[in-house]
Design an enzyme around this catalytic site. Structure first.
Site, short mmCIF file in Angstrom:
data_model
loop_
_atom_site.label_atom_id
_atom_site.label_comp_id
_atom_site.label_asym_id
_atom_site.label_seq_id
_atom_site.Cartn_x
_atom_site.Cartn_y
_atom_site.Cartn_z
CB CYS A 10 -0.86 0.08 1.26
SG CYS A 10 -1.98 -1.27 1.47
N GLY A 39 0.51 0.22 -5.14
CA GLY A 39 -0.74 -0.54 -5.06
C GLY A 39 -1.67 -0.14 -6.18
CG ASN A 113 2.58 0.55 3.42
OD1 ASN A 113 3.67 1.06 3.28
ND2 ASN A 113 2.31 -0.66 2.98
N GLY A 114 1.24 -1.85 5.56
CA GLY A 114 1.97 -2.79 6.40
C GLY A 114 1.13 -4.00 6.71
CB CYS A 247 11.17 -2.96 4.14
SG CYS A 247 11.05 -3.98 2.66
CE1 TYR A 253 10.05 -4.20 -8.97
CE2 TYR A 253 8.80 -4.95 -7.06
CZ TYR A 253 8.89 -4.68 -8.41
OH TYR A 253 7.80 -4.88 -9.21
CB SER A 294 14.48 -1.41 -9.65
OG SER A 294 13.64 -2.49 -9.84
CB CYS A 393 7.74 -10.47 3.37
SG CYS A 393 7.46 -8.90 4.21
CB CYS A 443 13.50 -5.72 7.73
SG CYS A 443 12.80 -7.38 7.58
CB CYS A 446 12.45 -11.85 2.18
SG CYS A 446 13.04 -10.24 1.69
S1 SF4 Z 1 11.07 -9.60 5.00
FE1 SF4 Z 1 11.94 -8.69 3.11
S2 SF4 Z 1 10.23 -7.71 2.04
FE2 SF4 Z 1 9.57 -8.12 4.18
S3 SF4 Z 1 9.98 -6.24 5.33
FE3 SF4 Z 1 11.79 -7.55 5.55
S4 SF4 Z 1 13.16 -6.99 3.84
FE4 SF4 Z 1 11.13 -6.14 3.37
#
Ligand code: SF4
Length: 467
Positions: A10, A39, A113-114, A247, A253, A294, A393, A443, A446
Site C-alpha cells: 500500500c 498498489g 501500509n503494512g 525494509c 525494488y 530498478s 515476508c 530488515c 526474506c
Molecule cells: S522480510 Fe523482506 S520484504 Fe519483508 S519487510 Fe523484511 S526486507 Fe522487506
C-alpha cells in the site's frame, strides 16, 4: 502485472491545511498518483469538513476510481488517501481504504501500509467486546481500537492502540480536526513529513511530496506519532526504544528512484548496489544491460565499476497495467515477452551481462535469458543486485509460497542452470548493507530468515503463507 516480483502492499498520503477554505482533495489525488506503484487494486480518499468525514473509494487505479464528478463530491482542508494491493485481506471493495468510523464522540478515518502480526488476536478480543467487522483488513482492526479508546482523548487513544498492535505499519489517521501519522517501532514501512504553504503532508514516499509541490521536511522516526492540527506538528514517541529495521526491499525494488527514505537516496543506493556487484562478481563482457525499471541504475553502477559499456538492451511496455489478465503458471514465461522485449541490434553477437533487482520465482529470468540468446547474444551472464530471496515476508509484502521461491530450495549453480545463463551471481548481504551506507538497521528477513520481530508463526498466529 508483475508475476515474478515481490509486491508492495500500500501507499498512504495525507494533507492538513490550516486554512479552512483550502480544499486539499486535489493534492491528495495527485499524491496518490505518485504512489500508484505501491498498489493498483483499489484507491480511496477521506476528507474532513465541518465536523464530518466523507470518503469515496473503489477498485482500480487512482484515475479509474476518481473521475472529475467523484472528485467534485469531496472537499475540505484535511484529507487522507490510500492505494492498495492486497496481501492480508482479499481484493474486494470492503477492504479498500481509508476506513471511516462514526461513533458517539466523533468520526475518524484510517489508512494503513503494512501488516499486523497480531491482527487475529486483536480482532477476536474486539469481537468478544461486541465490535462488528465488515472487512478482513488490518486497518479496520486499528480503527476499532482507536474508536474504543477515543474517550481518553486522541493522544492517549493513539498510544494505547499502537502499543497493542504488533507488526509493520505506516499509518495516517484523519480526525475531524487533525491529521495524524505513526510509524511502527522498527520503522519497517516508510513514512515522511512534508510542508506546503499553510499546511503539512504525510506520505509513504518523498516522491509524492515533490509531486504536489511540497517540501520534504523529514522522515517520521520509528516509534513516532505526529499529530498535526491548528497548533502545528506535535511529535511524541511511544513504547520502549527499539532498533530501526527498515525494509531493505524498499531500496532494492519497491520505492520510486526519486524518493529518499531515512536519509538514503533510493536511486543512488541502486547505483551503489550495481557498483558493489561489479566489484564482487565481474565477468568479461561487451555490454551490461538492466531489467527495467530498478535493474537499470544497478546496471549503470556495474558498468562504472567494471568498465563494461552500458546499453539499454531491454524495453518495457508502459501500458501493461492491471487489465492484463494474470497468466496461469504455465503461461507466465510467455507473458514476460508482452511486458519486456530485447533490442536485438544492441545485444546481437555480444557477451552480455544482464542485471535484475531480484529473482523470485525465476520465470522472468529464464525467459529473459532465452530472449537474449534468440536475439543473438553470444554469452548471457545474469547478475542480481540483492541476495537470493529465500524466506517469506510477514510485514506487508506479498511473497509467493516458499516452495515457489527459486532461491529457497536451490543453490546458485542450480538456479543458474534453471534460468539457462552462462553464469549467475547475487549481491552479498554485506554488499547490500554497504549499498545502503550501513546507516541504521534494515530488515533483511526474506534474505536471511532473521526478522526484526516475532513472526505470526512464532507467536502461534499463522496467518499468511502456508509454508
Ligand atoms: S522480510 Fe523482506 S520484504 Fe519483508 S519487510 Fe523484511 S526486507 Fe522487506
Amino acid at each position: 502485472m508483475e508475476t515474478d516480483k515481490l509486491r508492495e502492499e500500500c501507499g498512504v498520503f495525507g494533507v492538513y491545511s490550516s486554512d479552512p477554505e483550502i480544499n486539499v482533495v486535489p493534492l491528495v489525488y495527485y499524491g496518490l498518483f505518485s504512489l500508484q506503484h505501491r498498489g493498483q487494486e483499489s484507491a480511496g480518499i477521506a476528507v474532513a469538513r465541518d465536523g464530518t468525514i466523507e470518503a469515496r473509494k473503489g477498485m482500480g487505479l487512482v484515475g479509474d476510481v476518481f473521475d472529475p464528478a467523484t472528485l467534485a463530491q469531496l472537499s475540505g482542508p484535511i484529507a487522507i488517501g490510500h492505494v492498495r494491493y492486497s496481501t492480508a485481506g482479499s481484493s474486494t471493495i470492503e477492504n479498500a481504504q481509508p476506513f471511516v468510523s462514526r461513533f458517539k464522540l466523533g468520526s475518524i478515518a484510517v489508512a494503513h501500509n503494512g501488516n499486523l502480526t497480531n491482527a487475529d488476536v486483536v480482532r477476536e478480543l474486539l469481537e468478544d467486546a461486541g465490535v462488528g467487522f465488515v472487512s478482513s483488513s488490518d486497518s479496520e482492526v486499528i480503527i476499532n481500537l482507536i474508536a474504543k479508546n477515543y474517550k481518553k482523548g486522541l493522544e492517549k487513544a493513539l498510544t494505547d492502540t499502537i502499543q497493542f498492535i504488533k507488526g509493520s505499519y505506516a499509518l495516517v489517521v484523519l480526525t475531524e480536526k487533525a491529521l495524524v501519522g505513526a510509524r511502527d517501532p522498527h520503522g519497517i514501512r516508510p513514512l515522511c513529513l512534508g510542508k506546503i504553504e499553510k499546511g503539512w503532508i504525510l506520505a509513504s514516499e518523498s516522491c509524492a511530496i515533490d509531486a504536489v509541490g511540497g517540501e520534504f521536511v523529514r522522515d517520521i522516526e520509528p516509534g513516532e506519532i505526529v499529530i498535526i492540527d491548528e497548533h502545528g506538528v506535535l511529535s511524541f514517541r511511544y513504547g520502549e526504544k527499539t532498533a530501526r529495521a527498515v525494509c531493505a526491499f524498499e531500496f532494492i525494488y519497491f520505492a520510486r528512484p526519486d524518493s529518499r527514505i531515512d536519509g538514503i537516496d533510493v536511486y543512488q543506493s541502486r547505483i551503489r548496489a550495481g557498483e558493489i556487484l561489479g566489484r564482487e562478481s565481474a565477468v568479461v563482457a561487451d555490454l551490461v544491460i538492466g531489467v527495467p525499471d530498478s535493474g537499470i541504475p544497478a546496471a549503470i553502477g556495474y558498468g562504472r565499476a567494471t568498465g563494461t559499456p552500458f546499453g539499454l538492451g531491454i524495453v518495457k511496455s508502459k501500458y501493461v497495467g492491471r487489465t492484463f489478465i494474470a497468466p496461469r503458471q504455465d503461461e507466465r514465461e510467455r507473458a514476460v515477452s508482452v511486458k519486456l522485449n530485447v533490442i536485438k541490434s544492441e545485444v546481437a553477437g555480444k557477451r552480455v551481462v544482464i542485471i535484475d533487482d531480484s529473482i523470485v520465482r525465476g520465470t522472468t529470468s529464464r525467459r529473459l535469458v532465452s530472449l537474449l540468446r534468440r536475439a543473438g547474444a553470444k554469452e548471457v551472464h545474469f547478475r542480481v543486485c540483492s541476495p537470493p530471496v529465500r524466506f517469506p515476508c510477514y510485514f506487508g509484502i506479498d511473497t509467493p509460497h516458499r516452495k515457489e521461491l527459486i532461491g529457497s530450495a536451490n543453490n546458485i549453480k542450480a538456479i543458474c542452470e534453471a534460468i539457462g545463463a552462462d553464469s549467475l551471481a547475487f549481491l552479498s548481504t554485506e554488499g547490500l548493507l554497504e549499498a545502503l551506507n550501513h546507516q541504521g538497521g534494515y530488515c533483511l528477513g526474506c534474505f536471511t530468515g532473521e526478522y526484526p520481530l516475532p513472526t505470526p508463526g512464532e507467536v502461534g498466529l499463522a496467518k499468511q503463507n502456508d509454508l
